[in-house]
Design an enzyme around this catalytic site. Structure first.
Site, PDB file in Angstrom:
ATOM      1  N   ALA A 257      61.661  -7.738  53.247  1.00 36.69           N
ATOM      2  CA  ALA A 257      60.884  -6.605  53.757  1.00 36.69           C
ATOM      3  C   ALA A 257      61.824  -5.536  54.292  1.00 36.69           C
ATOM      4  CB  ALA A 257      59.935  -7.053  54.871  1.00 36.69           C
ATOM      5  N   ASP A 258      61.429  -4.302  54.089  1.00 36.79           N
ATOM      6  CA  ASP A 258      62.141  -3.188  54.697  1.00 36.79           C
ATOM      7  C   ASP A 258      61.449  -2.735  55.975  1.00 36.79           C
ATOM      8  OD1 ASP A 258      64.442  -1.860  52.844  1.00 36.79           O
ATOM      9  OD2 ASP A 258      62.984  -2.963  51.653  1.00 36.79           O
ATOM     10  N   ARG A 259      60.143  -2.973  56.057  1.00 39.64           N
ATOM     11  CA  ARG A 259      59.425  -2.708  57.308  1.00 39.64           C
ATOM     12  C   ARG A 259      58.114  -3.487  57.298  1.00 39.64           C
ATOM     13  NH1 ARG A 259      58.779   3.132  60.191  1.00 39.64           N
ATOM     14  NH2 ARG A 259      60.958   3.095  59.503  1.00 39.64           N
ATOM     15  N   ALA A 267      56.205  -3.163  53.808  1.00 38.21           N
ATOM     16  CA  ALA A 267      56.879  -2.306  52.834  1.00 38.21           C
ATOM     17  C   ALA A 267      58.103  -3.042  52.312  1.00 38.21           C
ATOM     18  CB  ALA A 267      57.305  -0.989  53.479  1.00 38.21           C
TER      19      ALA A 267
END
Length: 386
Positions: A257-259, A267
């Site tokens: 995950a990036d966020r 995201a």
């Protein structure tokens, strides 16, 4: 078991492996300034949210240390006010390289918090600078241990889930997207770390991974990592996920995950949402593996996550080795960039990330443990894992 390394340091020397040249050329590039770190992050010579945060922190620490060691000292060290203003401008500049990667934002916020607390404590500029260097180093160093903890939590949860479903907890086949291993972190990895841990515990059947266009982090980087570690694996094109689920037993999908928003919306690299939709259709557990620093409690849901759009041209190009292989005078494989599309193509949609709704996610794993949705809930309570 051999692992690749995205960042290596020696004294104050920082080097990154240029991931744009992988898998055919392994070249370490020295990072000598904050500007070079920014450009490496922006141009994706280094990628993966944890690795980005580590590089930014290390480059920042080296910059401050150089200032302390310089005689006469630079102007920004003349007073706490000038130092604070200068540091904030540098941190904001680093953050602008990849704003979607929340780990980078978390690192920047931690450094700003140390700046504020040390300044308010009335410390000298030199002591404030030393505090910042220590915190930046800590950010870079803590990644490996937490990755190993995440991998253990996620793997053990998946094994138990399989046993509860009547399986043996062994021979587990796991699909992943993009690259979330040692090249995306400071070591071991997040989702790929889960796969690695299963392999080490002799619970893995095969690792499957998508090519992950248009940068092909899967076919270039994940393929290289799995091959280096000698983990049984199968590459598929991004469009083959549905077919894979129809014709092969897949026990789980594990992604990084990036966020992660407060409700669990996540995201991650473009194509993750596609895999989640198909996993839900086939009742395959969908697992997000990411450090606590990726969880953004200030973002209520995925609609508030900014999505980076890359240059349209990047979706038209592919870089790789000339085939059959050709070699230069130094014995390196010759690589070229080619255009796959008509030139001057109009109308190109090229987001770097997509958002997977929490209702499609089975579990979110951090270094603190595993969170699952309760009953018919469409969102997560992440309080126990942050």
């Amino acid at each position: 078991m051999s692992m690749l390394t995205s960042i290596r340091t020696s004294n104050q020397k920082i080097e990154i492996i240029d991931q744009l040249l992988l898998p055919h050329t392994t070249k370490y590039v020295e990072i000598t300034s904050i500007e070079e770190a920014h450009d490496a992050i922006r141009d994706m010579k280094i990628r993966g949210a944890p690795a980005i945060a580590s590089l930014a922190s290390l480059a920042f620490a080296a910059y401050i240390q150089t200032g302390i060691d310089t005689a006469p000292p630079p102007a920004f060290l003349s007073s706490s006010d000038s130092f604070s203003a200068h540091v904030i401008s540098k941190l904001d500049y680093l953050f602008g390289a990849r704003p979607t990667a929340v780990n980078l934002g978390a690192a920047i916020r931690r450094l700003k918090a140390v700046l504020q607390s040390s300044t308010e404590a009335g410390k000298s500029v030199r002591l404030i600078a030393t505090d910042l260097i220590s915190e930046a180093q800590l950010i870079a160093d803590e990644d490996f241990d937490r990755n190993k903890r995440m991998a253990a939590h996620g793997s053990e949860w998946l094994v138990e889930l399989d046993k509860e479903s009547g399986g043996s907890g062994e021979g587990l086949n796991v699909l992943t997207v993009c690259n979330t291993g040692s090249l995306a972190t400071s070591g071991y990895g997040t989702a790929l770390g889960l796969i690695t841990y299963l392999h080490e515990q002799k619970k893995l059947g095969k690792a499957y991974y998508t090519q992950t266009a248009p940068y092909h982090q899967g076919s270039r980087l994940t393929a290289l990592e799995l091959k280096t570690m000698r983990i049984p694996s199968v590459m598929i094109c991004d469009t083959m996920v549905g077919s894979l689920f129809q014709h092969h037993k897949i026990h789980a999908v594990a992604v990084g995950a990036d966020r992660i928003a407060r409700n669990g919306d996540t995201a991650n690299k473009i194509g993750t949402y596609n895999a989640a939709v198909l996993a839900a259709r086939h009742n395959i557990p969908f697992i997000v593996v990411a450090p606590i620093s990726t969880v953004d409690l200030d973002t209520p849901d995925g609609s508030c996550i900014p999505i980076e759009h890359r240059k349209p041209l990047e979706a038209c190009l592919v870089r790789g080795a000339v085939h059959p292989f050709e070699y230069d005078a130094e014995g390196r494989v010759r690589q070229e960039t080619v255009m796959m599309t008509p030139s001057d193509l109009e109308g190109i949609y090229n987001p770097s990330f997509d958002v997977t709704p929490a209702e499609l996610i089975t579990a979110i794993v951090t270094e603190k443990g595993v969170a699952t949705r309760k009953g018919g809930d469409t969102s997560f309570d992440l309080s126990g894992v942050v």
